[in-house]
Scaffold this motif. Structure first.
Motif, short mmCIF file in Angstrom:
data_model
loop_
_atom_site.label_atom_id
_atom_site.label_comp_id
_atom_site.label_asym_id
_atom_site.label_seq_id
_atom_site.Cartn_x
_atom_site.Cartn_y
_atom_site.Cartn_z
N LEU A 309 0.82 -1.21 0.00
CA LEU A 309 0.00 0.00 0.00
C LEU A 309 0.86 1.26 0.00
N ILE A 310 1.92 1.28 0.83
CA ILE A 310 2.77 2.47 0.88
C ILE A 310 3.58 2.61 -0.41
N PHE A 311 3.98 1.49 -1.00
CA PHE A 311 4.68 1.55 -2.29
C PHE A 311 3.78 2.18 -3.36
N LEU A 312 2.53 1.74 -3.40
CA LEU A 312 1.59 2.30 -4.38
C LEU A 312 1.39 3.80 -4.14
N LEU A 322 4.98 11.63 8.05
CA LEU A 322 4.27 10.89 9.09
C LEU A 322 3.82 9.52 8.59
N ILE A 323 3.34 9.45 7.34
CA ILE A 323 2.91 8.16 6.78
C ILE A 323 4.11 7.23 6.62
N LEU A 331 5.80 -1.72 10.09
CA LEU A 331 6.42 -2.81 9.32
C LEU A 331 7.53 -3.48 10.12
N LEU A 332 8.33 -2.69 10.83
CA LEU A 332 9.41 -3.27 11.61
C LEU A 332 8.89 -4.00 12.84
N LEU A 387 12.65 1.01 -1.34
CA LEU A 387 12.55 0.39 -0.02
C LEU A 387 11.21 -0.31 0.17
N PHE A 388 10.10 0.42 -0.05
CA PHE A 388 8.79 -0.18 0.17
C PHE A 388 8.44 -1.21 -0.91
N GLY A 389 8.90 -0.98 -2.13
CA GLY A 389 8.68 -1.98 -3.17
C GLY A 389 9.41 -3.28 -2.85
#
Length: 427
Positions: A309-312, A322-323, A331-332, A387-389
């Motif tokens: 979701l964050i990657f998108l 903040l997000i 995630l961690l 990173l998020f991908g």
């Protein structure tokens, strides 16, 4: 309590096996393991200073100070596992602490980036011996959910280090240059060496030791790779090791370059470390009630969905800080419960060769994870997309590996209730 060894004599069980009380056992194992985290995380604020002082040309090459440690740490685990099974945990642990300490002090006086990387590789070798032996000692003393519980408590102390390590590194830089961080780390290694030498007994009885030979290593690989549970979870653990490696090698650039935090980096990093410590505490409280698989499988699925979701979101531009920050923290936290429980699940069928199995799974997961995480780090392009991908891909592939290990069944398994027979999970 005592237990009977193969040759007959009774040995202590639990923490008494190495002559420590439960709390002292947890703290000792945690501090030993935390020395590895300290050697990594205290470097983060120093990376730009090291790059400048040693004339590093490419910005991303400063990541090698972290990545090379991981490579030394991963590649040497196989060697130390066989030694620990053949000669006992205590001797190998002391040797590893000695290597760690000497390499740290040597790095304090180097004036070459190449020499520093060689010494960082050696530090990783020493750290590998510490990691192998502390995990094998824990497996010698505890099993099943009790091992997962103890490892969670160890991880609480272990993860307090990222909260303070960058700040401590920043404080050292305020009063001196980056070389004094290595002096401090060398001092920590020396203290741990003396503590282990004076306080800890051997956890592996003579009768349970394995012969040191190439055949034993090959046999260990065969046992690990033909056990469906151990092999599948080792693959998943490799991917989640890639998660933490990718985060550590890029966090300074993400927080510093992308979001311009500057000297606030240690505080931001401390927040993510606090989340991991909290997650491990919760795991230690609830794992005996809900089981390793229910907790870790839910964490793995949640991790994959959130990362995707964050990657998108990042494809449309830089997400608000903040997000990104809350996303990384969550995630961690999920990474923490996944990695802790996956480690315990992967080793549960391997009690008869705990040292060798720990070495093999550590060798594969850490080396593979360093390669995966380093690849994500080198893809850094001034955005959070790599990173998020990478996180989303790692989570998805780990889900496939766990489904294969569990024959398509998530959240429950007979081996989560009782100790697995070494042959129970074979393919």
């Amino acid at each position: 309590m005592t237990a009977q060894t193969k040759s007959g004599p009774a040995v202590d069980e639990g923490s008494a096996r190495i002559g420590l009380g439960f709390s002292e056992f947890v703290i000792t194992m945690a501090l030993m393991t935390a020395s590895i985290s300290f050697a990594i995380d205290s470097m983060l604020p120093a990376l730009p200073h090291i790059a400048s002082a040693l004339h590093v040309e490419k910005e991303n090459d400063a990541q090698l100070v972290i990545a090379v440690f991981f490579f030394g740490f991963g590649l040497s685990q196989l060697f130390f596992g066989s030694l620990a099974d053949a000669f006992g945990r205590r001797r190998v642990l002391l040797a590893g602490l000695a290597i760690f300490t000497v390499a740290m002090l040597g790095a304090a006086w180097t004036e070459s980036f190449t020499a520093l990387l060689i010494l960082r590789f050696c530090q990783g070798i020493g750290g590998a011996a510490v990691r192998i032996c502390t995990t094998a000692i824990t497996r010698d003393c505890f099993g099943g959910r009790e091992m997962a519980r103890v490892m969670s408590y160890i991880m609480i102390v272990f993860m307090l280090v990222p909260i303070i390590a960058p700040s401590l590194g920043q404080a050292v830089l305020f009063f001196g240059d980056w070389s004094w961080i290595f002096v401090l780390l060398g001092g920590v290694g020396a203290i741990l060496f003396l503590w282990a030498a004076l306080r800890m007994r051997e956890s592996l009885p003579q009768a349970e030791r394995q012969p040191l030979s190439l055949a034993s290593v090959v046999s260990g690989f065969s046992t690990v790779l033909t056990n469906r549970i151990t092999c599948g979870y080792m693959i998943a653990l490799t991917l989640f090791t890639g998660v933490i490696c990718a985060f550590i090698v890029t966090v300074q650039q993400v927080f510093g370059t992308v979001y311009g935090l500057g000297d606030w980096l240690p505080l931001a990093f401390a927040g993510t470390g606090s989340g991991i410590a909290l997650a491990n505490f919760g795991n230690g409280q609830f794992v005996r009630r809900f089981g390793m698989r229910r907790i870790s499988h839910a964490g793995m699925i949640g991790f994959t969905i959130l990362a995707a979701l964050i990657f998108l979101l990042s494809l449309g531009g830089k997400p608000p800080f903040l997000i990104t920050y809350l996303g990384l923290t969550l995630l961690l936290m999920m990474f923490a419960v996944v990695a802790t429980n996956f480690t315990a699940i992967s080793l549960e069928p391997m009690g008869h060769i705990a040292g060798t199995a720990t070495a093999i799974t550590g060798f594969v997961s850490t080396t593979g994870g360093a390669i995966l995480g380093g690849t994500i780090g080198q893809m850094f392009n001034g955005t959070v997309q790599p990173l998020f991908g990478g996180f989303a891909v790692f989570g998805a592939v780990s889900l496939v590996a766990v489904l294969w290990a569990e024959r398509g069944q998530l959240f429950t398994h007979p081996g989560d209730e009782t100790a697995l027979d070494p042959a129970a999970g074979h393919m």
